[in-house]
Design a protein around this motif. Structure first.
Motif, mmCIF file in Angstrom:
data_model
loop_
_atom_site.group_PDB
_atom_site.id
_atom_site.type_symbol
_atom_site.label_atom_id
_atom_site.label_comp_id
_atom_site.label_asym_id
_atom_site.label_seq_id
_atom_site.Cartn_x
_atom_site.Cartn_y
_atom_site.Cartn_z
ATOM 1 N N ASP A 36 16.020 65.834 -28.684
ATOM 2 C CA ASP A 36 15.318 66.854 -29.261
ATOM 3 C C ASP A 36 13.752 66.457 -29.123
ATOM 4 O OD1 ASP A 36 14.129 69.093 -30.343
ATOM 5 O OD2 ASP A 36 15.485 69.229 -31.871
ATOM 6 N N GLU A 37 12.756 66.951 -28.198
ATOM 7 C CA GLU A 37 11.356 66.456 -28.097
ATOM 8 C C GLU A 37 10.727 66.824 -29.551
ATOM 9 O OE1 GLU A 37 9.594 65.222 -24.975
ATOM 10 O OE2 GLU A 37 11.483 64.946 -23.811
ATOM 11 N N LYS A 38 11.051 67.946 -30.014
ATOM 12 C CA LYS A 38 10.183 68.662 -31.154
ATOM 13 C C LYS A 38 10.676 67.901 -32.265
ATOM 14 C CE LYS A 38 10.504 73.188 -29.346
ATOM 15 N NZ LYS A 38 11.049 74.591 -29.575
ATOM 16 N N GLU A 39 11.828 67.471 -32.425
ATOM 17 C CA GLU A 39 12.259 66.792 -33.734
ATOM 18 C C GLU A 39 11.924 65.321 -33.676
ATOM 19 O OE1 GLU A 39 13.440 67.892 -36.821
ATOM 20 O OE2 GLU A 39 12.788 69.694 -36.178
ATOM 21 N N ASN A 40 12.355 64.760 -32.191
ATOM 22 C CA ASN A 40 12.169 63.257 -32.104
ATOM 23 C C ASN A 40 12.824 62.399 -33.165
ATOM 24 O OD1 ASN A 40 11.299 61.281 -30.511
ATOM 25 N ND2 ASN A 40 9.250 61.034 -31.356
ATOM 26 N N LYS A 41 13.942 62.848 -33.614
ATOM 27 C CA LYS A 41 14.698 62.077 -34.601
ATOM 28 C C LYS A 41 15.973 61.645 -34.101
ATOM 29 C CE LYS A 41 12.641 64.171 -38.565
ATOM 30 N NZ LYS A 41 12.936 65.115 -39.781
ATOM 31 N N ILE A 42 16.965 62.545 -33.461
ATOM 32 C CA ILE A 42 18.146 62.306 -33.194
ATOM 33 C C ILE A 42 18.486 62.969 -31.741
ATOM 34 C CG2 ILE A 42 19.362 64.222 -34.329
ATOM 35 C CD1 ILE A 42 21.245 61.840 -35.161
ATOM 36 N N GLY A 43 19.170 62.354 -31.037
ATOM 37 C CA GLY A 43 19.754 62.890 -29.860
ATOM 38 C C GLY A 43 21.227 62.712 -29.590
ATOM 39 N N PHE A 44 21.684 62.860 -28.424
ATOM 40 C CA PHE A 44 22.836 62.803 -28.035
ATOM 41 C C PHE A 44 23.115 62.094 -26.762
ATOM 42 C CE2 PHE A 44 22.495 67.033 -30.235
ATOM 43 C CZ PHE A 44 23.428 66.813 -31.403
ATOM 44 N N LEU A 45 24.110 60.926 -26.565
ATOM 45 C CA LEU A 45 24.329 60.538 -25.604
ATOM 46 C C LEU A 45 25.836 60.683 -25.024
ATOM 47 C CD1 LEU A 45 23.385 57.591 -23.779
ATOM 48 C CD2 LEU A 45 25.699 56.938 -24.975
ATOM 49 N N TYR A 46 26.104 61.274 -23.818
ATOM 50 C CA TYR A 46 27.271 61.651 -23.232
ATOM 51 C C TYR A 46 27.936 60.516 -22.434
ATOM 52 C CZ TYR A 46 25.436 66.028 -25.057
ATOM 53 O OH TYR A 46 25.068 66.985 -25.854
ATOM 54 N N LEU A 47 29.153 60.003 -22.840
ATOM 55 C CA LEU A 47 29.765 59.156 -22.003
ATOM 56 C C LEU A 47 30.689 59.851 -21.400
ATOM 57 C CD1 LEU A 47 29.632 56.017 -21.315
ATOM 58 C CD2 LEU A 47 31.430 55.697 -22.938
ATOM 59 N N THR A 50 30.739 61.701 -27.220
ATOM 60 C CA THR A 50 29.530 62.105 -27.616
ATOM 61 C C THR A 50 28.986 61.056 -28.774
ATOM 62 O OG1 THR A 50 29.627 64.156 -27.106
ATOM 63 C CG2 THR A 50 27.768 63.773 -28.460
ATOM 64 N N TYR A 51 27.715 60.557 -28.508
ATOM 65 C CA TYR A 51 27.258 59.859 -29.609
ATOM 66 C C TYR A 51 25.912 60.162 -30.128
ATOM 67 C CZ TYR A 51 30.983 56.745 -27.873
ATOM 68 O OH TYR A 51 32.337 56.229 -27.652
ATOM 69 N N PHE A 52 25.529 60.202 -31.234
ATOM 70 C CA PHE A 52 24.111 60.624 -31.630
ATOM 71 C C PHE A 52 23.228 59.136 -31.499
ATOM 72 C CE2 PHE A 52 26.630 63.009 -34.679
ATOM 73 C CZ PHE A 52 26.356 64.247 -34.317
ATOM 74 N N ILE A 53 22.320 59.356 -30.985
ATOM 75 C CA ILE A 53 21.391 58.372 -30.748
ATOM 76 C C ILE A 53 19.813 58.439 -31.313
ATOM 77 C CG2 ILE A 53 22.445 57.548 -28.592
ATOM 78 C CD1 ILE A 53 20.235 58.871 -27.123
ATOM 79 N N LYS A 54 19.165 57.366 -31.545
ATOM 80 C CA LYS A 54 17.742 57.683 -32.061
ATOM 81 C C LYS A 54 16.676 56.961 -31.271
ATOM 82 C CE LYS A 54 18.704 57.731 -37.097
ATOM 83 N NZ LYS A 54 18.275 57.315 -38.201
ATOM 84 N N GLN A 55 17.358 56.229 -30.120
ATOM 85 C CA GLN A 55 16.325 55.685 -29.143
ATOM 86 C C GLN A 55 16.733 56.091 -27.723
ATOM 87 O OE1 GLN A 55 17.836 51.519 -29.813
ATOM 88 N NE2 GLN A 55 16.144 51.043 -31.062
ATOM 89 N N ASP A 56 15.608 56.176 -26.906
ATOM 90 C CA ASP A 56 15.906 56.517 -25.489
ATOM 91 C C ASP A 56 16.770 55.490 -24.886
ATOM 92 O OD1 ASP A 56 15.543 57.279 -23.012
ATOM 93 O OD2 ASP A 56 13.279 57.710 -23.145
ATOM 94 N N PRO A 57 17.821 56.192 -24.184
ATOM 95 C CA PRO A 57 18.732 55.214 -23.493
ATOM 96 C C PRO A 57 18.483 55.156 -22.020
ATOM 97 C CG PRO A 57 19.741 57.557 -23.768
ATOM 98 C CD PRO A 57 18.298 57.439 -24.491
ATOM 99 N N SER A 58 17.158 55.472 -21.582
ATOM 100 C CA SER A 58 17.121 55.447 -20.013
ATOM 101 C C SER A 58 17.122 54.161 -19.458
ATOM 102 C CB SER A 58 15.374 55.851 -20.005
ATOM 103 O OG SER A 58 15.442 57.087 -20.361
ATOM 104 N N LYS A 59 16.740 52.926 -20.170
ATOM 105 C CA LYS A 59 17.031 51.789 -19.595
ATOM 106 C C LYS A 59 18.714 51.492 -19.329
ATOM 107 C CE LYS A 59 15.911 47.696 -18.130
ATOM 108 N NZ LYS A 59 15.575 47.475 -16.760
ATOM 109 N N LEU A 60 19.456 51.912 -20.341
ATOM 110 C CA LEU A 60 20.930 51.563 -20.340
ATOM 111 C C LEU A 60 21.371 52.428 -19.176
ATOM 112 C CD1 LEU A 60 23.759 50.893 -21.443
ATOM 113 C CD2 LEU A 60 23.493 53.188 -22.544
ATOM 114 N N ILE A 61 20.845 53.753 -18.838
ATOM 115 C CA ILE A 61 21.496 54.607 -17.998
ATOM 116 C C ILE A 61 20.889 53.791 -16.530
ATOM 117 C CG2 ILE A 61 21.536 56.514 -16.654
ATOM 118 C CD1 ILE A 61 21.035 57.943 -19.738
ATOM 119 N N GLU A 62 20.004 53.532 -16.264
ATOM 120 C CA GLU A 62 19.282 52.823 -15.202
ATOM 121 C C GLU A 62 20.136 51.542 -14.627
ATOM 122 O OE1 GLU A 62 15.132 51.625 -15.194
ATOM 123 O OE2 GLU A 62 14.690 53.669 -15.989
ATOM 124 N N GLU A 63 20.346 50.675 -15.675
ATOM 125 C CA GLU A 63 21.307 49.659 -15.566
ATOM 126 C C GLU A 63 22.883 49.901 -15.179
ATOM 127 O OE1 GLU A 63 20.600 46.145 -15.105
ATOM 128 O OE2 GLU A 63 18.517 47.017 -15.526
#
Length: 86
Positions: free
Chosen positions: A42-53, A61-74
């Protein structure tokens, strides 16, 4: 008679990506059973997001607080070339 209360308890744990599996807390998913990983922040809140495996057994589904882009790339590097590297 006691009051009914709603309480939120936050826990923290790491997701580990290995060549043959993904480990999350007390669960392990073989790479061959993981179809995709996606997320929404959520770009507006910038507090919590969702990671879908996305697995062959369903979507976790997991709540996340950090951008997981690097994990997804790997993760995409580990996947067979027919899936992502067309």
């Amino acid at each position: 008679m006691a009051w009914i209360e709603k309480r939120t308890v936050e826990t923290s744990f790491d997701l580990y990506l290995y060549k043959d599996r993904i480990d999350v807390k007390d669960s392990s998913f073989p790479i061959k059973h993981v179809l995709d990983i996606s997320y929404r922040l959520d770009e507006k809140e910038n507090k919590i997001g969702f990671l879908y495996l996305h697995t062959t057994g369903g979507i976790r589904t997991y709540f996340i607080k950090q951008d997981p882009s690097k994990l997804i790339e790997e993760f995409k590097v580990l996947m067979p070339s027919t899936k992502y590297n067309m």
